[in-house]
Structure formats: structure tokens, C-alpha cells
Design a protein around this motif. Structure first.
Motif, PDB file in Angstrom:
ATOM      1  N   ALA A   4      40.671  43.808  65.305  1.00  0.00           N
ATOM      2  CA  ALA A   4      39.469  43.012  65.558  1.00  0.00           C
ATOM      3  C   ALA A   4      39.186  42.999  67.052  1.00  0.00           C
ATOM      4  O   ALA A   4      40.100  43.148  67.867  1.00  0.00           O
ATOM      5  CB  ALA A   4      39.641  41.583  65.035  1.00  0.00           C
ATOM      6  N   TYR A   5      37.910  42.822  67.406  1.00  0.00           N
ATOM      7  CA  TYR A   5      37.542  42.694  68.813  1.00  0.00           C
ATOM      8  C   TYR A   5      36.204  41.965  68.919  1.00  0.00           C
ATOM      9  O   TYR A   5      35.411  41.934  67.971  1.00  0.00           O
ATOM     10  CB  TYR A   5      37.450  44.056  69.515  1.00  0.00           C
ATOM     11  CG  TYR A   5      36.309  44.927  69.041  1.00  0.00           C
ATOM     12  CD1 TYR A   5      35.042  44.843  69.615  1.00  0.00           C
ATOM     13  CD2 TYR A   5      36.497  45.870  68.031  1.00  0.00           C
ATOM     14  CE1 TYR A   5      33.994  45.644  69.182  1.00  0.00           C
ATOM     15  CE2 TYR A   5      35.463  46.677  67.595  1.00  0.00           C
ATOM     16  CZ  TYR A   5      34.210  46.556  68.173  1.00  0.00           C
ATOM     17  OH  TYR A   5      33.174  47.350  67.746  1.00  0.00           O
ATOM     18  N   ALA A   6      35.984  41.366  70.072  1.00  0.00           N
ATOM     19  CA  ALA A   6      34.701  40.734  70.381  1.00  0.00           C
ATOM     20  C   ALA A   6      34.516  40.782  71.888  1.00  0.00           C
ATOM     21  O   ALA A   6      35.406  40.357  72.640  1.00  0.00           O
ATOM     22  CB  ALA A   6      34.657  39.291  69.884  1.00  0.00           C
ATOM     23  N   VAL A   7      33.388  41.321  72.326  1.00  0.00           N
ATOM     24  CA  VAL A   7      33.067  41.399  73.757  1.00  0.00           C
ATOM     25  C   VAL A   7      32.098  40.266  74.064  1.00  0.00           C
ATOM     26  O   VAL A   7      30.938  40.290  73.651  1.00  0.00           O
ATOM     27  CB  VAL A   7      32.440  42.757  74.116  1.00  0.00           C
ATOM     28  CG1 VAL A   7      32.195  42.845  75.617  1.00  0.00           C
ATOM     29  CG2 VAL A   7      33.336  43.901  73.645  1.00  0.00           C
ATOM     30  N   MET A   8      32.575  39.261  74.805  1.00  0.00           N
ATOM     31  CA  MET A   8      31.790  38.060  75.080  1.00  0.00           C
ATOM     32  C   MET A   8      31.198  38.109  76.490  1.00  0.00           C
ATOM     33  O   MET A   8      31.333  39.111  77.197  1.00  0.00           O
ATOM     34  CB  MET A   8      32.679  36.829  74.894  1.00  0.00           C
ATOM     35  CG  MET A   8      33.354  36.751  73.531  1.00  0.00           C
ATOM     36  SD  MET A   8      32.187  36.650  72.162  1.00  0.00           S
ATOM     37  CE  MET A   8      31.552  34.997  72.420  1.00  0.00           C
ATOM     38  N   SER A   9      30.581  37.001  76.914  1.00  0.00           N
ATOM     39  CA  SER A   9      29.894  36.985  78.208  1.00  0.00           C
ATOM     40  C   SER A   9      30.854  37.045  79.388  1.00  0.00           C
ATOM     41  O   SER A   9      30.569  37.705  80.390  1.00  0.00           O
ATOM     42  CB  SER A   9      29.025  35.725  78.325  1.00  0.00           C
ATOM     43  OG  SER A   9      27.980  35.759  77.383  1.00  0.00           O
ATOM     44  N   ASN A  10      31.981  36.343  79.312  1.00  0.00           N
ATOM     45  CA  ASN A  10      32.907  36.347  80.445  1.00  0.00           C
ATOM     46  C   ASN A  10      34.353  36.594  80.031  1.00  0.00           C
ATOM     47  O   ASN A  10      35.282  36.320  80.775  1.00  0.00           O
ATOM     48  CB  ASN A  10      32.819  35.032  81.226  1.00  0.00           C
ATOM     49  CG  ASN A  10      33.266  33.837  80.393  1.00  0.00           C
ATOM     50  OD1 ASN A  10      33.496  33.955  79.185  1.00  0.00           O
ATOM     51  ND2 ASN A  10      33.397  32.694  81.035  1.00  0.00           N
ATOM     52  N   HIS A  11      34.557  37.092  78.807  1.00  0.00           N
ATOM     53  CA  HIS A  11      35.906  37.435  78.351  1.00  0.00           C
ATOM     54  C   HIS A  11      35.819  38.373  77.152  1.00  0.00           C
ATOM     55  O   HIS A  11      34.740  38.557  76.579  1.00  0.00           O
ATOM     56  CB  HIS A  11      36.712  36.180  77.997  1.00  0.00           C
ATOM     57  CG  HIS A  11      36.185  35.432  76.807  1.00  0.00           C
ATOM     58  ND1 HIS A  11      35.059  34.618  76.858  1.00  0.00           N
ATOM     59  CD2 HIS A  11      36.614  35.361  75.522  1.00  0.00           C
ATOM     60  CE1 HIS A  11      34.841  34.085  75.675  1.00  0.00           C
ATOM     61  NE2 HIS A  11      35.768  34.520  74.833  1.00  0.00           N
ATOM     62  N   LEU A  12      36.936  38.956  76.808  1.00  0.00           N
ATOM     63  CA  LEU A  12      36.988  39.802  75.621  1.00  0.00           C
ATOM     64  C   LEU A  12      38.238  39.469  74.815  1.00  0.00           C
ATOM     65  O   LEU A  12      39.254  39.030  75.359  1.00  0.00           O
ATOM     66  CB  LEU A  12      36.931  41.282  75.976  1.00  0.00           C
ATOM     67  CG  LEU A  12      38.018  41.901  76.859  1.00  0.00           C
ATOM     68  CD1 LEU A  12      39.193  42.386  76.006  1.00  0.00           C
ATOM     69  CD2 LEU A  12      37.455  43.074  77.663  1.00  0.00           C
ATOM     70  N   HIS A  13      38.130  39.655  73.511  1.00  0.00           N
ATOM     71  CA  HIS A  13      39.225  39.418  72.575  1.00  0.00           C
ATOM     72  C   HIS A  13      39.585  40.714  71.875  1.00  0.00           C
ATOM     73  O   HIS A  13      38.702  41.494  71.498  1.00  0.00           O
ATOM     74  CB  HIS A  13      38.812  38.409  71.490  1.00  0.00           C
ATOM     75  CG  HIS A  13      38.672  37.003  71.953  1.00  0.00           C
ATOM     76  ND1 HIS A  13      39.746  36.132  72.029  1.00  0.00           N
ATOM     77  CD2 HIS A  13      37.587  36.305  72.347  1.00  0.00           C
ATOM     78  CE1 HIS A  13      39.309  34.945  72.452  1.00  0.00           C
ATOM     79  NE2 HIS A  13      38.010  35.036  72.658  1.00  0.00           N
ATOM     80  N   LEU A  14      40.880  40.921  71.668  1.00  0.00           N
ATOM     81  CA  LEU A  14      41.362  42.033  70.862  1.00  0.00           C
ATOM     82  C   LEU A  14      42.468  41.532  69.940  1.00  0.00           C
ATOM     83  O   LEU A  14      43.276  40.687  70.344  1.00  0.00           O
ATOM     84  CB  LEU A  14      41.944  43.151  71.735  1.00  0.00           C
ATOM     85  CG  LEU A  14      41.027  43.927  72.671  1.00  0.00           C
ATOM     86  CD1 LEU A  14      41.863  44.848  73.558  1.00  0.00           C
ATOM     87  CD2 LEU A  14      40.024  44.735  71.884  1.00  0.00           C
ATOM     88  N   VAL A  15      42.478  42.025  68.715  1.00  0.00           N
ATOM     89  CA  VAL A  15      43.651  41.893  67.854  1.00  0.00           C
ATOM     90  C   VAL A  15      44.138  43.307  67.621  1.00  0.00           C
ATOM     91  O   VAL A  15      43.426  44.128  67.036  1.00  0.00           O
ATOM     92  CB  VAL A  15      43.324  41.206  66.519  1.00  0.00           C
ATOM     93  CG1 VAL A  15      44.573  41.135  65.636  1.00  0.00           C
ATOM     94  CG2 VAL A  15      42.782  39.803  66.757  1.00  0.00           C
ATOM     95  N   VAL A  16      45.335  43.611  68.115  1.00  0.00           N
ATOM     96  CA  VAL A  16      45.840  44.977  68.081  1.00  0.00           C
ATOM     97  C   VAL A  16      47.088  45.077  67.210  1.00  0.00           C
ATOM     98  O   VAL A  16      47.796  44.094  66.995  1.00  0.00           O
ATOM     99  CB  VAL A  16      46.173  45.495  69.498  1.00  0.00           C
ATOM    100  CG1 VAL A  16      44.957  45.429  70.399  1.00  0.00           C
ATOM    101  CG2 VAL A  16      47.333  44.709  70.106  1.00  0.00           C
ATOM    102  N   LYS A  17      47.322  46.272  66.728  1.00  0.00           N
ATOM    103  CA  LYS A  17      48.579  46.586  66.044  1.00  0.00           C
ATOM    104  C   LYS A  17      49.257  47.705  66.809  1.00  0.00           C
ATOM    105  O   LYS A  17      48.685  48.791  66.981  1.00  0.00           O
ATOM    106  CB  LYS A  17      48.344  47.030  64.596  1.00  0.00           C
ATOM    107  CG  LYS A  17      49.650  47.338  63.876  1.00  0.00           C
ATOM    108  CD  LYS A  17      49.439  47.985  62.519  1.00  0.00           C
ATOM    109  CE  LYS A  17      50.792  48.306  61.876  1.00  0.00           C
ATOM    110  NZ  LYS A  17      50.652  49.123  60.650  1.00  0.00           N
ATOM    111  N   LEU A  18      50.460  47.457  67.286  1.00  0.00           N
ATOM    112  CA  LEU A  18      51.241  48.493  67.955  1.00  0.00           C
ATOM    113  C   LEU A  18      51.842  49.399  66.884  1.00  0.00           C
ATOM    114  O   LEU A  18      52.562  48.933  66.002  1.00  0.00           O
ATOM    115  CB  LEU A  18      52.339  47.862  68.808  1.00  0.00           C
ATOM    116  CG  LEU A  18      51.881  46.777  69.797  1.00  0.00           C
ATOM    117  CD1 LEU A  18      53.055  46.306  70.643  1.00  0.00           C
ATOM    118  CD2 LEU A  18      50.758  47.278  70.682  1.00  0.00           C
TER     119      LEU A  18
END
Length: 325
Positions: free
Chosen positions: A64-78
């Protein structure tokens, strides 16, 4: 004291992590900065493209990911097991897509014959590159540094663009993974940037609903834009939903995609401006199968970072890092 990243990330504990990066100096990552009137919306596509390019080159999948106005989120699987299928040459080609590589590496890739001592040294380099291509820290370095350079150039300034280093949070249970993914996918709705999941631009939920990343440029243009030396791979899609657990080998997310989309849609409809969460009359049965209370789900899905940060704030840091659920 801040712990080293290797103490916070351990594939043996869990391959799934929630990662966030935030801007400093009230900088705008994307969108319109209301203080200055500058529009940085063009950065969102650049960041979305780079997330996919790096996921393709690294042994890291994006859930999952979301590119916001002043931050970004990622949910990653190694996914270090992916590298088992990579030859030594492929490891070098993947790494040198992003970095020039040493003279020894360049000579090898150009077909120059190497001595036994040089080949032994090359083996050590390849081992190092393999480790880096499965490392979350190097992934985030290759993501955040070009964004910072772009932003500082456009803003005409120097110094830090990101707020210290990125933050990572281990997701040790199915409930934690599901909650965090929904939290990330619903970020634009909570921020009033979109009215519905399918309208939230540059997010994983939008991509899953309409699975076609808007790569409006050719690969040649992308290589120039992202300063890649070469890129000869098909773009890796988002981490797939494998459905329920089976006796077959599974590498994706152990939920059903339709269940997840329905769950995010219902949760988004339950969000209200005057209340953190309202109890929906119906939520998909995935919650029942996981034994998750509906009210707890809505609270967690709307305040994931705050809840888990408070829950482990009073615990010893090393214990907290290993017990985030």
C-alpha cells in the motif's frame, strides 16, 4: 536514544513494515502550498513512478502507498527470497540501474576479462549489492534523496527536506497489516483530499481499483527523469492478494481483494467530519473471520499511527520495536 535500523527491521519477525517520511520546515511535498501559492502537484506522479521503479529493482514489494501533501506512507513487504532467482550479473545490472558502480563492476559488465583476484573482489561486491537490494534503508535512501534534491532545486534552498530519517513500524499480525493498509489507503479521505477511494489520486487503493499506473512517459523519458543508467525490466505490480490460506506456496497478502476493497469502502463511508468514526451497519465478514471488533476496527483504521505510538511509548524501546502489532 534512537535505535539502529537493523534493530527495528527483522524479516524473521515479520516481512511487513509501515514506513513514513515527513517534510521539515513546513515544506510541501505535493499539492498547493496555501502559504506561498506554489503548486507542487507534479511531484506526486514522480514519486509514484519512483516507488514502482524501485520496487521493481529491489527485492521489496509494495502492499500500500499514499502520497500526501507533506508526507508519504508505504506498507512494504521485504522479500529477500526473490533474489534466489537473480544471477550475479542481474544483481549488478539492477544496482547499476541506480548507481554507476565501481570501475571493476563497469569493466565486468562491459565484457572485459578479469583476473582471478579481480573476480574474487567482484564476488564480494556482488554479495554487498545483494544485501543492499533487499534492504529497506537503501530502498528509502534511493526514494527520498532524489525527491529532496528535486524539492530543494525547485525551492531554491539547501538543507534537509525530510524530517530526520524515515520511520518504520513492524506489522506482526494479520490484523495489524490489514488495519495499516486501510489506514494508508484512507489517508486522502481523512485529509479531505478525495471523496472516495476511487477518486484518491496516487494511492494504492486507486491503483487496485484501476490497475494501470499512469506512466505517461516512455521508458527512455522515465530513465532521464529518474536519472537511471538503464532499466530493462517490466514494472512490478503491487503485492497481490492471495485470498485465504491454502496448501500452496503463497507470497502475497492472505486476504481476498474484493473483501479488502469492500472493507475500505465501508470504512471510508463511516468516517465523518464531526466524529472519528461511526459504526457502519454492515462491515464485510473479513472482520469476523479475523475476530476483529467493528468499533475497534474503525478506531484503529482512522488513527493507526497515534494508537500504536501511544501503546508502546512507555515500553523499553527495544521491546516496543519487536512487539508492534
Amino acid at each position: 536514544m534512537t535505535l539502529p535500523r537493523k534493530a527495528l527491521v527483522c524479516v524473521d519477525d515479520t516481512p511487513f513494515y509501515h514506513v513514513t517520511s515527513r517534510c521539515v520546515r513546513r515544506s510541501f511535498l505535493c499539492g498547493v502550498d496555501h502559504a506561498t501559492g506554489h503548486d507542487y502537484s507534479h511531484r506526486r506522479l514522480f514519486i509514484e513512478q519512483r516507488i514502482h521503479l524501485l520496487s521493481t529493482l529491489f527485492a521489496i514489494d509494495i502492499a500500500a502507498y499514499a502520497v500526501m501533501s507533506n508526507h508519504l506512507h508505504l506498507v512494504v513487504k521485504l522479500s529477500p527470497e526473490i533474489m534466489n532467482d537473480w544471477s550475479d550479473r542481474e544483481v549488478l545490472e539492477r544496482w547499476t540501474s541506480l548507481h554507476k558502480g565501481s570501475l571493476l563492476v563497469q569493466r565486468y559488465l562491459n565484457g572485459t576479462a578479469l583476473s582471478a583476484a579481480e573476480l574474487a573482489a567482484l564476488k564480494d561486491i556482488i554479495t554487498l549489492y545483494r544485501l543492499r537490494l533487499a534492504d529497506l534503508g537503501w530502498f528509502m535512501k534511493c526514494l527520498n534523496e532524489p525527491i529532496a534534491r528535486m524539492a530543494n532545486k525547485e525551492d531554491g534552498c539547501r538543507g534537509h527536506f525530510w524530517e530526520a530519517r524515515y520511520r518504520s513500524q513492524a506489522l506482526l499480525t494479520d490484523e495489524a497489516l490489514l488495519t495499516c493498509m486501510a489506514y494508508v489507503d484512507l489517508n486522502p479521505i481523512r485529509a479531505d483530499m478525495a471523496a472516495s477511494p476511487e477518486e484518491s489520486q496516487h494511492t494504492s487503493i486507486k491503483e487496485r481499483i484501476n490497475p494501470s499506473l499512469n506512466l505517461s512517459k516512455t521508458i527512455t523519458d522515465l530513465m532521464k527523469l529518474h536519472q537511471l543508467n538503464h532499466f530493462n525490466y517490466a514494472l512490478k505490480p503491487l503485492l497481490s492478494f492471495d485470498g485465504n490460506i491454502t496448501d500452496q506456496e503463497q507470497h502475497g497478502i492472505l486476504f481476498n481483494l474484493n473483501d479488502y476493497l469492500e472493507l475500505v469502502d465501508h470504512t471510508g463511508r463511516a468516517l465523518r467530519n464531526d466524529k472519528r468514526g461511526a459504526i457502519a451497519l454492515h462491515l464485510p465478514p473479513i472482520l469476523e473471520r479475523l475476530g476483529i471488533d467493528r468499533k475497534a476496527w474503525l478506531n484503529n483504521a482512522t488513527a493507526f499511527e497515534q494508537i500504536y505510538r501511544q501503546r508502546f511509548a512507555k515500553r523499553p524501546k527495544r521491546q516496543a520495536a519487536n512487539n508492534v502489532a
